[in-house]
Write a protein that holds these residues in place. Structure first.
Motif, mmCIF file in Angstrom:
data_model
loop_
_atom_site.group_PDB
_atom_site.id
_atom_site.type_symbol
_atom_site.label_atom_id
_atom_site.label_comp_id
_atom_site.label_asym_id
_atom_site.label_seq_id
_atom_site.Cartn_x
_atom_site.Cartn_y
_atom_site.Cartn_z
ATOM 1 N N GLY A 90 -14.456 29.905 -34.932
ATOM 2 C CA GLY A 90 -15.167 28.639 -34.761
ATOM 3 C C GLY A 90 -15.947 28.226 -35.996
ATOM 4 N N GLN A 91 -15.921 29.067 -37.049
ATOM 5 C CA GLN A 91 -16.721 28.754 -38.234
ATOM 6 C C GLN A 91 -16.154 27.596 -39.033
ATOM 7 N N SER A 92 -17.072 26.794 -39.543
ATOM 8 C CA SER A 92 -16.678 25.717 -40.453
ATOM 9 C C SER A 92 -16.279 26.340 -41.786
ATOM 10 N N TRP A 93 -15.184 25.849 -42.376
ATOM 11 C CA TRP A 93 -14.721 26.418 -43.645
ATOM 12 C C TRP A 93 -15.697 26.061 -44.761
ATOM 13 N N CYS A 94 -16.214 24.825 -44.755
ATOM 14 C CA CYS A 94 -17.104 24.393 -45.836
ATOM 15 C C CYS A 94 -18.493 24.994 -45.693
ATOM 16 N N ASP A 95 -18.905 25.233 -44.487
ATOM 17 C CA ASP A 95 -20.298 25.617 -44.252
ATOM 18 C C ASP A 95 -20.358 26.709 -43.187
ATOM 19 N N PRO A 96 -19.764 27.876 -43.473
ATOM 20 C CA PRO A 96 -19.605 28.891 -42.429
ATOM 21 C C PRO A 96 -20.940 29.427 -41.891
ATOM 22 N N ARG A 97 -21.985 29.336 -42.694
ATOM 23 C CA ARG A 97 -23.251 29.921 -42.239
ATOM 24 C C ARG A 97 -23.928 29.084 -41.169
ATOM 25 N N SER A 98 -23.895 27.771 -41.335
ATOM 26 C CA SER A 98 -24.704 27.002 -40.394
ATOM 27 C C SER A 98 -23.944 26.016 -39.517
ATOM 28 N N THR A 99 -22.629 25.929 -39.668
ATOM 29 C CA THR A 99 -21.901 25.012 -38.797
ATOM 30 C C THR A 99 -20.776 25.772 -38.113
ATOM 31 N N ARG A 100 -20.755 25.717 -36.803
ATOM 32 C CA ARG A 100 -19.641 26.357 -36.118
ATOM 33 C C ARG A 100 -19.357 25.659 -34.804
ATOM 34 N N LEU A 101 -18.084 25.767 -34.413
ATOM 35 C CA LEU A 101 -17.672 25.349 -33.078
ATOM 36 C C LEU A 101 -17.997 26.508 -32.150
ATOM 37 N N ARG A 102 -18.623 26.200 -31.035
ATOM 38 C CA ARG A 102 -18.899 27.269 -30.064
ATOM 39 C C ARG A 102 -17.559 27.807 -29.575
ATOM 40 N N ASN A 103 -17.353 29.102 -29.694
ATOM 41 C CA ASN A 103 -16.081 29.628 -29.197
ATOM 42 C C ASN A 103 -16.323 30.744 -28.179
ATOM 43 N N TYR A 104 -15.320 31.013 -27.377
ATOM 44 C CA TYR A 104 -15.461 31.933 -26.241
ATOM 45 C C TYR A 104 -14.346 32.959 -26.281
ATOM 46 N N GLU A 105 -14.665 34.111 -25.716
ATOM 47 C CA GLU A 105 -13.643 35.135 -25.512
ATOM 48 C C GLU A 105 -12.596 34.596 -24.553
ATOM 49 N N VAL A 106 -11.344 34.760 -24.924
ATOM 50 C CA VAL A 106 -10.290 34.310 -24.016
ATOM 51 C C VAL A 106 -9.143 35.300 -24.072
ATOM 52 N N LYS A 107 -8.556 35.624 -22.911
ATOM 53 C CA LYS A 107 -7.381 36.490 -22.934
ATOM 54 C C LYS A 107 -6.554 36.309 -21.670
ATOM 55 N N LEU A 108 -5.376 36.901 -21.739
ATOM 56 C CA LEU A 108 -4.521 36.896 -20.560
ATOM 57 C C LEU A 108 -4.823 38.159 -19.753
ATOM 58 N N GLU A 109 -4.889 37.978 -18.449
ATOM 59 C CA GLU A 109 -5.089 39.146 -17.592
ATOM 60 C C GLU A 109 -4.032 39.103 -16.495
ATOM 61 N N ALA A 110 -3.608 40.286 -16.107
ATOM 62 C CA ALA A 110 -2.627 40.359 -15.023
ATOM 63 C C ALA A 110 -3.326 40.088 -13.689
ATOM 64 N N GLY A 111 -2.624 39.412 -12.813
ATOM 65 C CA GLY A 111 -3.189 39.104 -11.498
ATOM 66 C C GLY A 111 -3.657 40.347 -10.763
ATOM 67 N N ALA A 112 -2.928 41.446 -10.967
ATOM 68 C CA ALA A 112 -3.284 42.684 -10.266
ATOM 69 C C ALA A 112 -4.680 43.152 -10.641
ATOM 70 N N GLU A 113 -5.070 42.902 -11.933
ATOM 71 C CA GLU A 113 -6.417 43.273 -12.359
ATOM 72 C C GLU A 113 -7.458 42.307 -11.793
ATOM 73 N N LEU A 114 -7.058 41.045 -11.758
ATOM 74 C CA LEU A 114 -8.028 40.010 -11.394
ATOM 75 C C LEU A 114 -8.472 40.094 -9.938
ATOM 76 N N VAL A 115 -7.530 40.456 -9.060
ATOM 77 C CA VAL A 115 -7.894 40.440 -7.639
ATOM 78 C C VAL A 115 -8.995 41.455 -7.316
ATOM 79 N N LYS A 116 -9.192 42.423 -8.265
ATOM 80 C CA LYS A 116 -10.262 43.385 -8.051
ATOM 81 C C LYS A 116 -11.648 42.778 -8.287
ATOM 82 N N GLY A 117 -11.702 41.600 -8.945
ATOM 83 C CA GLY A 117 -13.000 41.002 -9.260
ATOM 84 C C GLY A 117 -13.636 41.677 -10.448
ATOM 85 N N PRO A 118 -14.827 41.322 -10.928
ATOM 86 C CA PRO A 118 -15.705 40.309 -10.337
ATOM 87 C C PRO A 118 -15.488 38.917 -10.937
ATOM 88 N N TYR A 119 -14.332 38.382 -10.854
ATOM 89 C CA TYR A 119 -14.025 37.133 -11.528
ATOM 90 C C TYR A 119 -14.294 35.943 -10.639
#
Ligand code: FES
Lengths: 137, 367
Positions: A90-119
């Motif tokens: 999410g960092q800005s190329w020109c101004d990596p220290r003070s400008t960034r896009l808020r970014n989030y952890e994202v991944k693929l999870e198998a349904g079998a894992e998800l049904v266990k929660g706490p999602y």
């Protein structure tokens, strides 16, 4: 921090993007050649919806007259004024220290894992056989 | 403010431009024949947009009696009066506007040799600028190479408005030569009038022309940054003479802002243009172009560095009055930098105590 199931994996195939509203926040999701990115859909400069930006590389040079486009697919150019952001951080190329896009952890999870929660599966009935896009807010 | 102590360095001082009669001994027989027999020696070659005797061209108390010795006057008015350590002389000669590259190069050589003999040899506090004609780059580079062994020459001199923006790659050989020899590139206000001095067309009045000079320096700042001159020549410094100062923070801000979005077009610009400007461009303090001490302090604050200003009298032009050699409002810590330290940091040849002028063998290859 809460984990959210955003959509089934096949709704975000490689080369696609989509916007999801999660916990009241608009999140831009990108799948670039299998790499997933989740970013707040608001440019820190003027508030453009960055889901409409161009996914591209970064122009580099060894000196005047030398042009190279490197790291294809690792950068996002804002649709309004062209600021460049590294998708992975999410960092800005020109101004990596003070400008960034808020970014989030994202991944693929198998349904079998998800049904266990706490999602928090807000809109999707999760089935054991499928994979899902999950983000941390 | 008044000069607070001895030892300042004046980075823009003009000796009276040589007449053609004074230059003839410094030309070879071919060019002497051309200049005299084509009556070119009757042309003044004055490089100004106003008549040579206009009030702005010389402060009244600096105006010479016709009998006075100009070197004595220069000592009395500036070198001794302000107790200077060095003063860098700039001769703005009309030959730089000639279309004949060879005649222009011959006259540049003559001007430079005249400066060396008539001024630098006679007054050890003076330093010189190598005047070049920036159209035929190979001859310009040859002139730099010819004079570089004389360490009293500390810079190469160009005008703010020539045919093309100064960042263009055709100038790179000149910049590389300057960098190689520890010379600065100085850009003085002025135009060869190939084009209108304003971007919107020809103005009617000298007043407009004078204001437009600062805009030319803005354009050159952007050109030097965008074209990657300092990526190519990381050791090079530019000094702007008679550019004004107060336009700079706005130009820096706009250049930075535009770079953020337009960066991929010039990918060699690999950091904020304002950083590049602060590192490589220096401006002289005459004129400053700010109304009062508060504005002066604000301008310096917004530039974000007290290392980019160099003291200059612009003698004998009428840009400051009385004894107030620097504008009021400069922070105390900045004053010494502006008067002395910044010039030493900018000019490698001043820092080296500028020796070698008398002993260096200058190759005489006048064509
Ligand atoms: S809104 Fe994104 S660059 Fe201006």
């Amino acid at each position: 921090m809460s984990r959210h199931v955003v959509c089934p994996a096949d709704e975000l195939p490689p080369g696609s993007r989509k916007v999801a509203t999660v916990d009241g926040r608009e999140i831009a999701l990108f799948n670039v050649e299998g790499r997933l990115h989740a970013l707040l859909n608001r440019c820190p400069h003027g508030g453009a919806q960055i889901c409409k930006g161009v996914v591209t590389g970064i122009a580099k040079s060894a000196g005047p007259g030398d042009y190279r486009l490197e790291r294809h697919g690792e950068f996002l150019r804002c649709p309004w004024h062209g600021w460049e952001f590294e998708l992975a951080t999410g960092q800005s190329w020109c101004d990596p220290r003070s400008t960034r896009l808020r970014n989030y952890e994202v991944k693929l999870e198998a349904g079998a894992e998800l049904v266990k929660g706490p999602y928090v599966a807000e809109r999707y009935p999760v089935t054991v056989e499928d994979a899902y896009v999950v983000i941390d807010l | 403010m008044k000069m607070p102590y001895a030892g300042a360095i004046d980075c823009d001082l003009h000796v009276p431009a040589p007449s053609m009669a004074q230059l003839l001994p410094y030309l070879n027989d071919y060019w002497r024949d051309q200049i005299v027999n084509r009556a070119i020696d009757r042309m003044p070659f004055a490089m100004m947009s106003y008549p040579p005797n206009a009030p702005i061209s010389m402060r009244a108390d600096w105006r010479l009696q016709s009998t006075a010795n100009p070197l004595e006057a220069l000592r009395a008015h500036v070198l001794d009066a302000l107790d200077l350590k060095f003063a860098i002389t700039n001769v703005i000669h009309g030959c730089v506007a000639l279309h004949n590259d060879d005649m222009a190069a011959a006259l540049c050589r003559a001007v430079n040799d005249w400066l060396r003999t008539e001024w630098l040899d006679r007054e050890p506090r003076l330093r010189g600028s190598i005047l070049i004609h920036p159209q035929d780059m190979s001859q310009a580079v040859a002139e730099i190479e010819r004079l570089a062994p004389d360490h009293r020459f500390v810079q190469v001199l160009l005008l703010a408005m020539g045919e093309r923006p100064l960042g263009r790659r055709e100038f790179f050989p000149v910049y590389e030569a300057a960098e190689r020899h520890g010379l600065v590139v100085a850009v003085h206000a002025g135009s060869t009038y190939r084009y209108a001095p304003t971007i919107v067309g020809w103005p009617c009045y000298q007043f407009e022309d004078y204001v437009a000079q600062a805009q030319a320096f803005e354009n050159q700042t952007v050109s030097l940054s965008a074209e990657g001159v300092f990526q190519r020549c990381p050791g090079l410094k530019f000094v702007f003479l008679e550019s004004g100062v107060s336009w700079l923070p706005v130009t820096m801000w706009r250049t930075d802002k535009t770079w953020r979005g337009a960066r991929p077009e010039t990918p060699w610009v690999d950091r904020w243009p304002s950083e590049i400007i602060r590192e490589h461009i220096r401006l002289t303090t005459q004129p400053f172009d700010a109304p009062d001490p508060t504005a002066v302090a604000q301008v310096l604050d917004r530039i974000g560095s007290d290392e980019i200003l160099l003291f200059a009298t612009d003698y004998p032009h009428w840009q400051f009055d009385g004894e107030d050699v620097l504008p009021d409002g400069l922070p105390q810590a900045a004053v010494r930098k502006i008067l002395i330290d910044n010039a030493l940091a900018t000019y490698p040849r001043l820092a080296q105590r500028a020796i070698g002028g008398e002993t260096a063998a200058i190759k005489e290859d006048v064509r």
